[in-house]
Design a protein around this motif. Structure first.
Motif, mmCIF file in Angstrom:
data_model
loop_
_atom_site.group_PDB
_atom_site.id
_atom_site.type_symbol
_atom_site.label_atom_id
_atom_site.label_comp_id
_atom_site.label_asym_id
_atom_site.label_seq_id
_atom_site.Cartn_x
_atom_site.Cartn_y
_atom_site.Cartn_z
ATOM 1 N N LEU A 272 55.381 69.199 25.838
ATOM 2 C CA LEU A 272 55.215 69.185 27.299
ATOM 3 C C LEU A 272 53.742 69.193 27.689
ATOM 4 C CD1 LEU A 272 58.046 71.658 28.403
ATOM 5 C CD2 LEU A 272 58.037 69.160 28.546
ATOM 6 N N VAL A 273 52.918 69.900 26.910
ATOM 7 C CA VAL A 273 51.469 69.886 27.147
ATOM 8 C C VAL A 273 50.921 68.474 26.972
ATOM 9 C CG1 VAL A 273 49.237 70.685 26.288
ATOM 10 C CG2 VAL A 273 51.121 72.308 26.534
ATOM 11 N N VAL A 274 51.380 67.791 25.904
ATOM 12 C CA VAL A 274 50.920 66.422 25.646
ATOM 13 C C VAL A 274 51.323 65.490 26.788
ATOM 14 C CG1 VAL A 274 51.252 64.394 24.158
ATOM 15 C CG2 VAL A 274 50.797 66.631 23.143
ATOM 16 N N TRP A 275 52.570 65.607 27.279
ATOM 17 C CA TRP A 275 53.011 64.744 28.379
ATOM 18 C C TRP A 275 52.173 64.973 29.635
ATOM 19 C CZ3 TRP A 275 55.824 60.541 28.414
ATOM 20 C CH2 TRP A 275 56.695 60.297 27.348
ATOM 21 N N LEU B 224 45.051 62.282 31.689
ATOM 22 C CA LEU B 224 44.170 61.299 31.062
ATOM 23 C C LEU B 224 44.291 59.936 31.739
ATOM 24 C CD1 LEU B 224 42.230 60.568 28.725
ATOM 25 C CD2 LEU B 224 44.246 60.089 27.329
ATOM 26 N N SER B 225 45.518 59.529 32.045
ATOM 27 C CA SER B 225 45.728 58.245 32.732
ATOM 28 C C SER B 225 45.086 58.247 34.106
ATOM 29 C CB SER B 225 47.223 57.949 32.848
ATOM 30 O OG SER B 225 47.816 57.852 31.583
ATOM 31 N N MET B 226 45.154 59.381 34.808
ATOM 32 C CA MET B 226 44.549 59.477 36.141
ATOM 33 C C MET B 226 43.033 59.388 36.044
ATOM 34 S SD MET B 226 45.415 59.707 39.291
ATOM 35 C CE MET B 226 44.352 59.645 40.720
ATOM 36 N N ILE B 227 42.436 60.079 35.062
ATOM 37 C CA ILE B 227 40.982 59.999 34.876
ATOM 38 C C ILE B 227 40.576 58.569 34.537
ATOM 39 C CG2 ILE B 227 39.050 60.768 33.447
ATOM 40 C CD1 ILE B 227 40.518 63.415 33.059
ATOM 41 N N GLY B 228 41.336 57.952 33.631
ATOM 42 C CA GLY B 228 41.038 56.563 33.283
ATOM 43 C C GLY B 228 41.184 55.630 34.467
ATOM 44 N N CYS C 25 38.887 59.524 24.703
ATOM 45 C CA CYS C 25 39.276 58.268 24.053
ATOM 46 C C CYS C 25 38.716 58.193 22.636
ATOM 47 C CB CYS C 25 38.790 57.066 24.865
ATOM 48 S SG CYS C 25 39.807 56.683 26.289
ATOM 49 N N GLY C 26 37.489 58.670 22.461
ATOM 50 C CA GLY C 26 36.894 58.690 21.129
ATOM 51 C C GLY C 26 37.710 59.536 20.164
ATOM 52 N N PHE C 27 38.175 60.695 20.638
ATOM 53 C CA PHE C 27 39.025 61.564 19.822
ATOM 54 C C PHE C 27 40.315 60.849 19.441
ATOM 55 C CE2 PHE C 27 42.670 64.504 19.941
ATOM 56 C CZ PHE C 27 42.377 65.295 18.840
ATOM 57 N N LEU C 28 40.951 60.164 20.409
ATOM 58 C CA LEU C 28 42.219 59.494 20.153
ATOM 59 C C LEU C 28 42.063 58.274 19.250
ATOM 60 C CD1 LEU C 28 43.831 59.632 23.715
ATOM 61 C CD2 LEU C 28 44.301 61.100 21.757
#
Length: 478
Positions: A60-63, A69-73, A415-418
């Motif tokens: 749930l944390v990941v979701w 993350l999508s909003m920041i992007g 993004c670098g981490f991912l």
């Protein structure tokens, strides 16, 4: 929503040219984002996220973090889309910031990996949910799923080639089924919660994996479900008043999708145990079988239509990449041609449809998700680097939307981490993605950079373009 080609007289030649109309306003912009994001992902990715996270709480944390993350992007892309108001999304931004070779590599990967792979995933999801009710007590035959997925891709490619208006009208129907399926999941979950059940949340973080690479891979399935938040940028030239409508579409759609996705996952976990989720190939069907009784058949129907609708709008929008790339001479000229009778990008659609069929050679959806997500995340990282580079290189350029510098910096670090952490966790998928990317370098040198080609090569290219245009009764887009 209507995305129709416009044929208008040219200035002096007396001929005509074909261009895209500015048909999209705020409502249509929100519909495009919601139509692409809410597709097959939310009905398959919960299993992938839970599998990689190892615990209910962490999933749930990941979701939630994937939505943030999508909003920041999306905020970063709002700046990019209004600073460089051109169709093509990442391709246009990378071309502007770093030149033709990196932009070509994005186009190469988009059309060889993540666009056709996403089509294949949506097709396989459609096939799984259509066939699952007929095999309640055994696994669905993978060949049957692939055949049904291939049929869906071929039918929707044909419909998009034949008439874009039909696709747009069908999308309205599909949007209702998408929202209905998710609302049904959420409402049932709330009912279960009110009844005092929720066993799956006992010791929610027990079994959580702590390896950074594994956590990064868990984000890939979540990110796949949110994929599409930047697709409206592919169609900036078709937006009315893009400086206002692009960011507003983002601000309205992303928080809404995040809330829906988190609530849907809570509902799944209210009803199904982690073991039941991990054992399911069609999680929404398993959910419906436990809660809806004789009406369980309605869930696979809704989800199948949802995946079908997501595939339809993805096929429609992704063909714009071929248009823009061919316009800049990075793809064959035939791919920026428009079918003369119906004003549709038939050559580009057929090309992407054929590649999508190739990716149906496997029915392992989660391998395809990891395969596509790594490459797409890599080029999103490149686009954000371009944003920061243009801030430094051209600080006085007009920026109708300018986010705080911390926003792209934070997004760049995440993004670098991912991108880099999964290198040792999924070496095969990552390695193949990198290998295909670098095969684009000799292709660029031979087909784009090398201007003085021999006469026989120029004749071969010209014959291919003429043959393709005659095959589809198409004319060059100008």
């Amino acid at each position: 929503m209507e995305q129709e080609m416009d044929r208008r007289p040219s200035d002096s030649s007396g001929g005509s040219h074909v261009k895209l109309r500015k048909e999209l306003g705020l409502v249509e912009g929100v519909a495009v984002i919601l139509g692409i994001i809410i597709g097959s992902g939310i009905f398959i990715s919960p299993v992938g996220v839970l599998q990689e996270c190892g615990s209910v709480g962490m999933s749930l944390v990941v979701w939630t973090l994937c939505g943030v993350l999508s909003m920041i992007g999306a905020l970063c892309y709002a700046e990019l889309g209004t600073t460089i108001p051109k169709s093509g999304g990442d391709y246009a931004y990378i071309l502007e910031a770093f030149g033709p070779l990196p932009a070509f590599l994005f186009l190469w990967d988009a059309n060889l990996i993540f666009v056709p792979t996403t089509n294949a995933i949506m097709g396989l999801t459609f096939g799984n949910y259509v066939l699952q009710p007929f095999f309640p007590n055994c696994d669905v035959n993978s060949a049957s799923v692939r055949l049904l997925a291939a049929a869906a891709i071929c039918i929707l490619t044909f419909v998009n080639c034949y008439n874009v208006k039909v696709t747009a009208r069908l999308q309205n129907v599909f949007m209702v089924t998408k929202v209905s399926a998710l609302l049904l999941v959420i409402i049932v979950g709330l009912v279960v919660l009110c009844m005092g059940k929720g066993q799956s949340f006992d010791n929610a973080f027990v079994g959580m994996k702590t390896d950074p690479g594994q956590i990064a891979v868990s984000f890939y399935s979540g990110i796949f479900s949110y994929a599409g938040w930047n697709y409206l940028n592919f169609m900036t030239e078709e937006l009315r008043d893009p400086y206002r409508n692009l960011p507003r579409s983002i601000y309205l759609s992303l928080p809404l999708v995040t809330c829906i996705y988190v609530l849907a996952n809570v509902s799944y976990l209210m009803v199904l145990s982690p073991a039941e989720m991990l054992a399911s190939d069609a999680i929404a069907v398993t959910f419906a079988n436990k809660t809806l009784g004789v009406m369980a058949w309605i869930m696979p129907l809704f989800v199948a239509f949802s995946a079908f609708g997501g595939l339809s709008v993805h096929i429609m929008t992704s063909s714009r990449l071929c248009f823009i790339g061919a316009r800049h001479g990075h793809f064959p000229m035939a791919l920026c041609s428009v079918q003369m009778q119906h004003y549709t990008p038939a050559p580009a659609l057929a090309y992407l449809g054929l590649l999508s069929l190739v990716y149906l050679c496997t029915s392992d959806i989660f391998a395809l998700i990891n395969y596509a997500s790594f490459i797409e995340s890599s080029f999103i990282l490149c686009s954000i680097c371009g944003l920061l580079y243009l801030r430094w290189k051209d600080p006085h350029r007009e920026r109708p939307i300018k986010v705080n510098i911390l926003v792209p910096v934070v997004f760049l670090l995440i993004c670098g981490f991912l991108v880099f952490m999964p290198l040792y966790v999924k070496p095969v998928e990552v390695g193949m993605g990198i290998l295909i990317t670098f095969t684009g370098v000799p292709a660029y040198l031979v087909f784009v950079y090398w201007k003085k080609k021999p006469a026989w090569a120029l004749r071969a290219i010209a014959r291919f373009n003429v043959f393709t245009q005659k095959l589809f009764l198409a004319v060059k887009e100008e």
